[in-house]
Design a protein around this motif. Sequence first.
Motif, PDB file in Angstrom:
ATOM      1  N   MET A  19     -30.228  53.828  40.020  1.00  0.00           N
ATOM      2  CA  MET A  19     -31.133  52.677  40.104  1.00  0.00           C
ATOM      3  C   MET A  19     -31.044  52.024  41.473  1.00  0.00           C
ATOM      4  N   LEU A  43     -31.851  43.916  32.082  1.00  0.00           N
ATOM      5  CA  LEU A  43     -32.859  44.483  31.184  1.00  0.00           C
ATOM      6  C   LEU A  43     -32.332  45.711  30.460  1.00  0.00           C
ATOM      7  N   ASP A  44     -31.523  46.519  31.140  1.00  0.00           N
ATOM      8  CA  ASP A  44     -30.946  47.696  30.514  1.00  0.00           C
ATOM      9  C   ASP A  44     -30.013  47.318  29.373  1.00  0.00           C
ATOM     10  N   LEU A  91     -33.230  42.739  42.378  1.00  0.00           N
ATOM     11  CA  LEU A  91     -33.909  43.659  41.474  1.00  0.00           C
ATOM     12  C   LEU A  91     -32.922  44.538  40.720  1.00  0.00           C
ATOM     13  N   LEU A  92     -31.849  44.936  41.376  1.00  0.00           N
ATOM     14  CA  LEU A  92     -30.830  45.739  40.712  1.00  0.00           C
ATOM     15  C   LEU A  92     -30.155  44.940  39.598  1.00  0.00           C
ATOM     16  N   LEU A 149     -34.190  51.766  44.038  1.00  0.00           N
ATOM     17  CA  LEU A 149     -34.668  50.445  44.456  1.00  0.00           C
ATOM     18  C   LEU A 149     -34.552  50.256  45.966  1.00  0.00           C
ATOM     19  N   ARG A 167     -29.819  53.400  26.102  1.00  0.00           N
ATOM     20  CA  ARG A 167     -29.149  52.977  27.332  1.00  0.00           C
ATOM     21  C   ARG A 167     -28.756  54.113  28.250  1.00  0.00           C
ATOM     22  N   ALA A 188     -32.507  44.735  36.738  1.00  0.00           N
ATOM     23  CA  ALA A 188     -32.577  46.019  36.045  1.00  0.00           C
ATOM     24  C   ALA A 188     -31.374  46.212  35.121  1.00  0.00           C
ATOM     25  N   VAL A 189     -30.194  45.806  35.563  1.00  0.00           N
ATOM     26  CA  VAL A 189     -28.999  45.938  34.727  1.00  0.00           C
ATOM     27  C   VAL A 189     -29.101  45.026  33.509  1.00  0.00           C
ATOM     28  N   ARG A 199     -25.712  56.066  36.493  1.00  0.00           N
ATOM     29  CA  ARG A 199     -27.058  55.536  36.315  1.00  0.00           C
ATOM     30  C   ARG A 199     -27.293  54.325  37.214  1.00  0.00           C
TER      31      ARG A 199
END
Length: 143
Positions: free
Chosen positions: A84, A120-121, A113-114, A88, A129, A117-118, A80
């Motif tokens: 992402m 926030l995940d 951004l990555l 991105l 998840r 994203a992690v 995953r």
Amino acid sequence: MTSPLPDPAPPPYPYGPDPLLPAWGSVKARALAVLALLGAGLGGGIGAAAGAPVNEIALLAVLPGILAFTLAFAPEPATRLGTMAKDLLCLGTAAAPLCGTGIHYAVAAVPVLLAVAVVLDRQLPPGLRVPARYRRMRGGPPR
């Protein structure tokens, strides 16, 4: 007594024996490819309207557009996080022609951004998840 035959090789990680094929049929890949073409076209058009030399338009608009188009149809990563990162990077590269000489900011924003994203995940509830398609990677041992 030992066997004269060598142990069988484990399947290649992380994709297993499955061939890596472009994602031509993926709706997400097609949308990313359209964004790449729009970014390259708009960036090239703006550069041409501003009177930029052809080599500058090629370096700042056409080449990032080609890279973003190629990344859009690249095979889906096995994890995953890889998915992402690929998405991105493709979005950042598609937007790069519109950045002009500020293209380095778009490239530098991808790892940031990555990371966001992690983070926030990890804030999501455990059931949200990991999608079912990532619970077991292809070519791995059966459960």
